[in-house]
Motif scaffolding. Structure first.
Motif, PDB file in Angstrom:
ATOM      1  N   GLY A 153       0.823  -1.208   0.000  1.00  0.00           N
ATOM      2  CA  GLY A 153       0.000   0.000   0.000  1.00  0.00           C
ATOM      3  C   GLY A 153       0.849   1.247   0.000  1.00  0.00           C
ATOM      4  N   ASP A 155       1.402   3.376   2.159  1.00  0.00           N
ATOM      5  CA  ASP A 155       2.151   3.646   3.382  1.00  0.00           C
ATOM      6  C   ASP A 155       3.366   2.747   3.552  1.00  0.00           C
ATOM      7  N   ASP A 156       3.508   1.757   2.684  1.00  0.00           N
ATOM      8  CA  ASP A 156       4.681   0.902   2.793  1.00  0.00           C
ATOM      9  C   ASP A 156       5.918   1.649   2.291  1.00  0.00           C
ATOM     10  N   HIS A 362       8.414   8.365   6.759  1.00  0.00           N
ATOM     11  CA  HIS A 362       7.989   7.833   8.050  1.00  0.00           C
ATOM     12  C   HIS A 362       8.920   8.306   9.155  1.00  0.00           C
ATOM     13  N   TYR A 364      13.375   8.199  10.495  1.00  0.00           N
ATOM     14  CA  TYR A 364      14.715   7.665  10.302  1.00  0.00           C
ATOM     15  C   TYR A 364      14.750   6.224  10.773  1.00  0.00           C
ATOM     16  N   PHE A 375      10.209  14.945  13.201  1.00  0.00           N
ATOM     17  CA  PHE A 375       8.850  14.829  12.634  1.00  0.00           C
ATOM     18  C   PHE A 375       7.897  15.013  13.812  1.00  0.00           C
ATOM     19  N   GLY A 384      -3.953  14.987  14.084  1.00  0.00           N
ATOM     20  CA  GLY A 384      -2.981  13.893  14.068  1.00  0.00           C
ATOM     21  C   GLY A 384      -1.911  14.026  13.001  1.00  0.00           C
ATOM     22  N   GLU A 385      -1.892  15.110  12.229  1.00  0.00           N
ATOM     23  CA  GLU A 385      -0.875  15.271  11.164  1.00  0.00           C
ATOM     24  C   GLU A 385       0.481  15.629  11.750  1.00  0.00           C
ATOM     25  N   ARG A 386       1.512  15.291  10.981  1.00  0.00           N
ATOM     26  CA  ARG A 386       2.862  15.655  11.409  1.00  0.00           C
ATOM     27  C   ARG A 386       3.445  16.704  10.462  1.00  0.00           C
TER      28      ARG A 386
END
Lengths: 1266, 66
Positions: A153, A155-156, A362, A364, A375, A384-386
């Protein structure tokens, strides 16, 4: 919020790179995906290739969350591997094969790399690492069943990019598919689409790499892969042209370099990015001037946000600003400028740049704490965003455009690469000898950012900089290795105890070219100059490290491109990394050439043959009978008390040391052989003669040219003429069969040190010689069989059809048998011209010799020699450094044949000459005598075979005699036999620092063929030609003006009209006056104070002539002219001629005793001088040209031409016109008188001597006897 | 300019979102929406140590839909 620079809100599809690529494969399988060299790979092929490997990887265990290192050179295989890893569900990290292996180990451990993909040829370096290895080029068996792949997906993780870490460990930025997809879909910062052609030239370790590859592949575009790991400017230009590249992503350094050096790289490009560091407005303006349709984007974004996060398309308005803005956030991404409380900073106020959106990584790998520091929760985004805090400072313009404003921390960009100085410092302190270490970026030259390392040795240690540099280079990529290392006792601190950066000294660039060996061959010389030019240092030695002197990958690329264009050899950047010195590069260049065996100590055969050169001399000696033609005499005047016994012993020592000096040449069955006389039996004739100065010249001449009997006598004899208690003349006469110019060093140095030892009652303490001349002789004979045939083939081809006799501008027909009578014209290239020639040599990648060669060839062509110009030269013939210490006859003669046809520019001629000369030097072992035998040209006793013009640039160390309590001064021999028609010899003078200080030159000419005036004119024209081409090397050599202004006018308008009347009894002054009448306003003289017309010059000369007549000057009266170069000098010389007298030019720059001697010896009736010269003029009546009384008197005299009636006596052509001094063999100048009639015939020389001032004003050196 | 995340003398908390992503956070700044405090307040190093121990998989945890 106000300064939320969110990109346009476009929904981002939830897809992976693999799905996007797959869609392109289905849509257009036949479309070209990759271009790599000659290879074109379609989308369908690429898919097929990567499918197989993906299955193999899945079978191995690759899937989501598994990181696979790809260590392959840029090329199709690398792309196949990346796609296969992604298809298998894994993430890739690119391991640059150029990075040090230890760095690789760090990365593999840091990021938990499970598997490394490489190829068989490169697997060796991975053997020591704790990681599985799979070679893409080794056979494997596909598993029988269907391989099922994991679902992947957005997010991988798709890739991990390593970037410098401040704590000494690199950081692996783990980016998901979403970050890549979000960076390339829906964007308008450049054109994406099937019609585009992206160039992939960025280093694979750069975050921008993915844009060049996947930016193309997800849109169905073509990706052109540049060969080599680093961007190579000439390749970029070539690929852009060949493949119609539309997008270039360049670091600002590379962008600027291409604009300056390879502007063609932008032809046809739609979008070019300058990024990674601050862009240069000037370079952007320049390229937009060339290509108005080009879109230049200034991109900004860290790897943590997958590169491009903001981008600015440069507008006209930007071109007048100081810096380029970085623009607005791209689609799917956001950028904020926040203050210390994470509130939006007002417009125009500097804050820190935070970025958010689809590009975020994502974090380090393996570093959760570090990830959570950088981050962080985003107070300006959705729940919830970074956001990522970049550490970059920025400010917003009122129009919402972001401007970059520096760094909040120490991080620096070196040629677009992020470098944390702390990481480099950690590596420094990891070395056992280093106690403390800091690394800072310095910009000591604008635009040239370099890392500098400062280290304090650990207690009890000292730091070896070379070793430390090697340590760092073994652990870090090239861009992270400091270019300067400074060892300090203590680090300077501010009062607060922090490092005081401003107190750190600028690193002195390793002093290049010192201590190391200097260049031995033309290739080495050219490469040393190329290195120095690119590194911007004065000189580079053959063993100096390119990178240690500040070289980096970009400069390396430039160097390689220059090597290709000058030496015709394409080396890879890796070759340079592996052998970063001139000698190393030469090693690469000469790979594949037949190896030449080394000189070794050989077993002596019963009959030791002669070397080829000796053989030829021996034959000449037999043919001509006893003669001194091949004697090499040296006379040295010694002031001080000489210890004769010590000198005698020292001579014996030197002769004992060098077998060549105690070798006779008897025959057996008519064949000569070398008979080496044992040192103990060698008796060198050493005669001490009492002599007075009157007889000295004759005595010296006699001994110097007394013949040797080669069969029975040693080829050396010594005479010491005692002139008084503390003055003597040492004359050492050698036969050429035992010596050459390069032998002077070992000969005189040996004599000096032996004398010092003998005076002290000791024997000299010498290291034994590695070889003797006999070893060389035997080596040469052995070489003949192995290498010389191949060399002979070269020469046969090179000299095929060359003219046997060059058409030179001779004054009389060549006699059937040459008399070998010669005379010498001395001239000089001044320091400015020398520097100009030097820099032109660097610019064109040639040696100074080649510049002189091209100049001479061009001159000869211009003088009617045709366009096929063979010129001879000599090479030292000492192929091995160990031979440098020997006295002996090694020198060889080569023929350099130059084609000057087709109206080349001087630059083009240099290219031809370089090719000719390098080929000749590569084949320099074939003895000239063999060549003559083989080519068998029509022999003539009237000319030298194969060439008649000789050119030599002396770089042989001229040893000098240095005796304690004695000053030694060598005395030149004025007249040596002329072996060639024209023999040009140049000798460079340089200051200790190597700065050009002028070139002394001599032209020896065969008196059989040439008058002195013709030789002078040739020398002058050569200088004039060199001056002209230094000014503009791209001028066609055929159009260079060879005549001086006055000479030209005389030749064209004045002289031509009357040429047939030459010798009709008219005086030069009359011819001059005639010319004045025809063009009184023409410019005659350019001098320091201004310009003088012919009319003005003539008027002044007439007045002075009348004044001189008034002082009794008339035919046969000598007038010494002691004036510096300038208008007064020319006026004075003309005035003397007009008065009918004989002028004697005396240069006020001569030493006082020489001036005094000349004034005394010439017995002038009058001396013309100025106030400065009054002190030197002695008791002779003086006309001081700047004395107010004289000035007044002159003003009262008539300006019209002087007529015979006014003169003291009637002037005839047999009367003396001028007397000049030549160096006598005794050291006393010798006057030579030239008659008025001869003067007319020597008009070239004369005009040039008369108008020396004008020539000097033009920067042209002098021509004349001294 | 001091960055609020780099002040060694200040106090911090550890925030977590619904994907189990962790963030260091200055204690004096309001916690953004969608984040909850998992640890602290405490000094900076203690917060980082907590994160190193508790956030073992950087990949965002998939949010259960529905």
């Amino acid at each position: 919020m106000q300064n939320d620079r969110a990109g346009e809100v476009v929904s981002l599809p939830e897809v992976t790179l693999v799905e996007l690529f797959g869609a392109r494969v289905v849509g257009a399988p036949g479309a070209v995906a990759l271009v790599s060299g000659d290879r074109r790979v379609s989308y369908g092929e690429l898919d097929g290739l990567s499918e197989g490997l993906a299955d193999r990887l899945v079978g191995w265990g690759v899937g989501p969350g598994v990181l696979v290192g790809v260590r392959l050179e840029r090329g199709v295989d690398m792309v196949v591997a990346l796609l296969a890893v992604l298809k298998a569900g894994g993430a890739y990290t690119l391991l640059d094969p150029d990075f040090p292996v230890d760095r690789l180990a760090t990365v593999v451990a840091e990021a938990d790399v499970a598997l490394v993909l490489t190829r068989v040829g490169m697997r060796g370096v991975l053997s020591g690492l704790d990681v599985a290895v799979l070679c893409v080029d080794e056979p494997w068996e596909a598993s029988a069943g269907v391989v099922s792949r994991a679902v992947v997906g957005p997010d991988d993780v798709a890739c991990v990019m390593f970037t410098s870490g401040s704590t000494g460990r690199p950081k692996g930025v783990a980016a998901p598919h979403r970050a890549l997809v979000g960076t390339y879909l829906g964007q308008d910062y450049c054109e994406f689409g099937a019609g585009e052609v992206f160039l992939q030239c960025s280093p694979v370790s750069w975050d921008g790499f993915a844009l060049e590859l996947f930016g193309a592949l997800v849109h169905g575009a073509v990706c052109v892969l540049q060969a080599g790991q680093n961007p190579q400017p000439h390749l970029i230009e070539a690929l852009v042209v060949e493949h119609g590249v539309t997008m270039l992503q360049l670091s600002a350094s590379l962008f600027n370099f291409l604009v300056d050096e390879y502007p063609g790289a932008f032809a046809g490009v739609r979008t070019a990015f300058t990024g990674g560091e601050s862009g240069s407005v000037a370079h952007v303006a320049k390229v937009l001037g060339l290509y108005p349709g080009l879109r230049v984007g200034n991109g900004y974004g860290p790897a943590e946000s997958m590169g491009f996060t903001t981008c600015h398309t440069v507008t006209d308005a930007d071109l007048t600003s100081a810096a380029l803005p970085i623009g607005r956030a791209v689609t799917h991404k956001r950028a904020f400028v926040l203050d210390g409380s994470l509130r939006a900073a007002p417009v125009g106020v500097v804050g820190e740049i935070y970025v958010a959106g689809a590009g975020l990584a994502h974090g380090y790998t393996g570093r959760p704490g570090l990830t959570a520091e950088r981050f962080v929760a985003n107070p300006h985004g959705g729940p919830g965003e970074r956001m990522y805090r970049t550490g970059d400072l920025g400010r917003l313009r009122a129009d919402g455009v972001l401007e970059y404003a520096g760094r909040i921390d120490d991080q620096v960009k070196i040629r677009g690469f992020r470098v944390e100085p702390g990481e480099v410092a950690a590596v420094l302190t990891g070395h056992a000898t280093v106690g403390q270490g800091v690394v800072v970026v310095r910009e000591d030259r604008p635009g040239d950012k370099r890392l500098a390392a400062y280290v304090v040795p650990a207690d009890g240690h000292s730091v070896d900089v070379a070793e430390l540099r090697a340590h760092v280079a073994g652990l870090l990529p090239e861009y992270m290795v400091p270019s300067g290392f400074v060892v300090l006792e203590v680090l300077p601190l501010t009062p607060n105890g922090k490092l005081d950066q401003r107190a750190l000294p600028a690193p002195t660039t390793t002093v290049a070219g010192q201590g190391g060996r200097s260049a031995r061959s033309a290739e080495e010389e050219i490469l040393c100059a190329l290195f120095a030019e690119i590194l911007d240092v004065p000189s580079v030695g053959v063993d100096d490290d390119f990178f240690a002197l500040g070289g980096h990958s970009l400069k390396a690329a430039q160097l390689l491109s220059w090597i290709r264009s000058t030496l015709g050899v394409q080396l890879g950047i890796r070759d340079l990394f592996d052998s970063p010195t001139v000698s190393g590069v030469v090693g690469r260049l000469t790979e594949g050439r037949p190896a030449r065996p080394a000189v070794v100590v050989a077993e002596r055969p019963e009959v030791l043959p002669l070397s080829f050169a000796q053989q030829r001399l021996w034959v000449l000696d037999q043919m001509e009978g006893p003669s001194g033609t091949y004697n090499i005499p040296v006379a040295v005047r010694l002031r001080g008390v000489v210890d004769v016994a010590a000198l005698r012993a020292a001579v014996d020592d030197v002769v004992g040391r060098h077998e060549a000096l105690r070798t006779c040449y008897p025959t057996v069955d008519g064949e000569p052989y070398q008979l080496v006389v044992p040192a103990a039996e060698a008796r060198v004739p050493f005669t001490v003669v009492e002599c007075d100065n009157e007889r000295l010249a004759q005595e010296v001449q006699q001994t110097s040219f007394a013949p040797f009997d080669l069969a029975t006598e040693l080829p050396i004899r010594v005479e010491l003429f005692e002139l008084g208690e503390d003055e003597s003349m040492l004359v050492l006469t050698l036969h050429h069969i035992a010596s050459d110019g390069w032998s002077n060093g070992p000969l005189w140095d040996g004599l000096s040190s032996a004398y010092r030892a003998r005076v002290a009652g000791q024997a000299p303490d010498w290291e034994p010689l590695s070889f003797q001349y006999a070893d060389y002789t035997l080596w040469q004979h052995e070489l003949l069989g192995e290498v010389l045939d191949q060399q002979l083939a070269h020469w046969r081809q090179a000299l095929e059809g060359a003219p046997e006799e060059l058409a030179l501008p001779i004054d009389r027909p060549r006699p059937a048998v040459a008399s070998h009578e010669g005379d010498i014209v001395e001239f000089h290239l001044d320091a400015e011209l020398h520097a100009g020639l030097d820099s032109m040599a660097r610019q064109y990648g040639v040696t100074l010799f080649m510049v002189l060669h091209a100049g001479l060839a061009a001159l000869l062509t211009r003088m009617g020699a045709g366009t096929d110009v063979p010129i001879g030269t000599v090479v030292a013939g000492r192929s091995d450094q160990a031979l440098d210490d020997l006295v002996g006859f090694f020198v060889n003669t080569l023929v350099l044949r130059t084609d000057t046809s087709g109206a080349p520019t001087f630059g083009e001629l240099l290219d031809r000459v370089r090719e000719t000369d390098l080929a000749a030097f590569t084949h320099q072992d074939l003895p000239f005598e063999r060549l003559v035998e083989e080519l068998n040209p029509t022999r003539s006793l009237g000319r030298h075979p194969l060439f008649q013009v000789m050119l030599a640039l002396q770089n042989n160390f001229d040893g000098s005699l240095q005796l304690p309590d004695v000053t030694a001064q060598s005395e030149p021999f004025a007249l040596a036999p002329a072996k060639f028609d024209l023999d040009f010899t140049f000798a460079e003078e340089r200051t200790g620092a190597g700065v050009p200080a002028g070139v002394h030159a001599t032209l020896q000419y065969a008196m059989d063929l040439f008058d002195r005036g013709t030789a002078c004119a040739l020398a002058e024209r050569l200088v004039r030609l060199l001056v002209a081409v230094v000014g503009d090397p791209e001028v066609p050599v055929g159009s260079v003006e060879l005549l001086g202004g006055v000479e030209r006018e005389l030749v064209l308008s004045g002289w031509n009209d009357t040429a047939h009347a030459v010798g009709d009894g008219r005086m030069l002054s009359e011819i001059f006056e005639e010319h004045v009448r025809s063009a009184p306003g023409a410019r005659a003289l350019v001098h320091g104070e201004g310009v003088l017309s012919f009319g003005e010059l003539n008027a002044r000369a007439n007045r002075l002539a009348r004044l001189l007549i008034g002082r009794g000057v008339g035919p046969e009266a000598r007038v010494a002219v002691l004036l510096p170069r300038g208008a007064d000098l020319v006026v004075a010389l003309l005035a003397v001629l007009k008065a009918g007298g004989c002028y004697v030019p005396v240069d006020p720059e001569y030493p006082a005793d020489r001036v005094a001697y000349m004034l005394e010896d010439s017995a002038p009736a009058v001396v013309i001088t100025d106030a400065a010269g009054l002190g030197s003029s002695g008791s002779v009546p003086v006309v001081c040209v700047d004395d107010p009384g004289v000035v007044g008197e002159l003003a009262s005299l008539s300006v019209v031409d002087v007529v015979d009636a006014e003169r003291v006596g009637v002037l005839g052509s047999g009367h003396a016109a001028y007397a000049v001094y030549t160096s006598g063999s005794t050291g006393r100048p010798k006057g030579v008188v030239v008659e008025h009639g001869s003067l007319v015939n020597l008009f070239h020389a004369h005009v040039e001597e008369v108008f020396a001032a004008e020539l000097a004003a033009l920067g042209v050196g002098r021509c004349g006897r001294r | 300019m001091t960055n609020p995340f780099e002040d060694a003398d200040s106090t911090y908390v550890v925030l977590v979102n619904d994907q189990n992503q962790h963030s260091l956070w200055p204690n004096h700044i309001e916690v953004p929406a969608g984040w909850t405090t998992a640890f602290g307040q405490n000094n900076r190093q203690a917060c980082l140590d907590y994160i190193d121990q508790h956030w073992t998989d950087l990949a965002p945890q998939r949010v259960a839909v529905g």
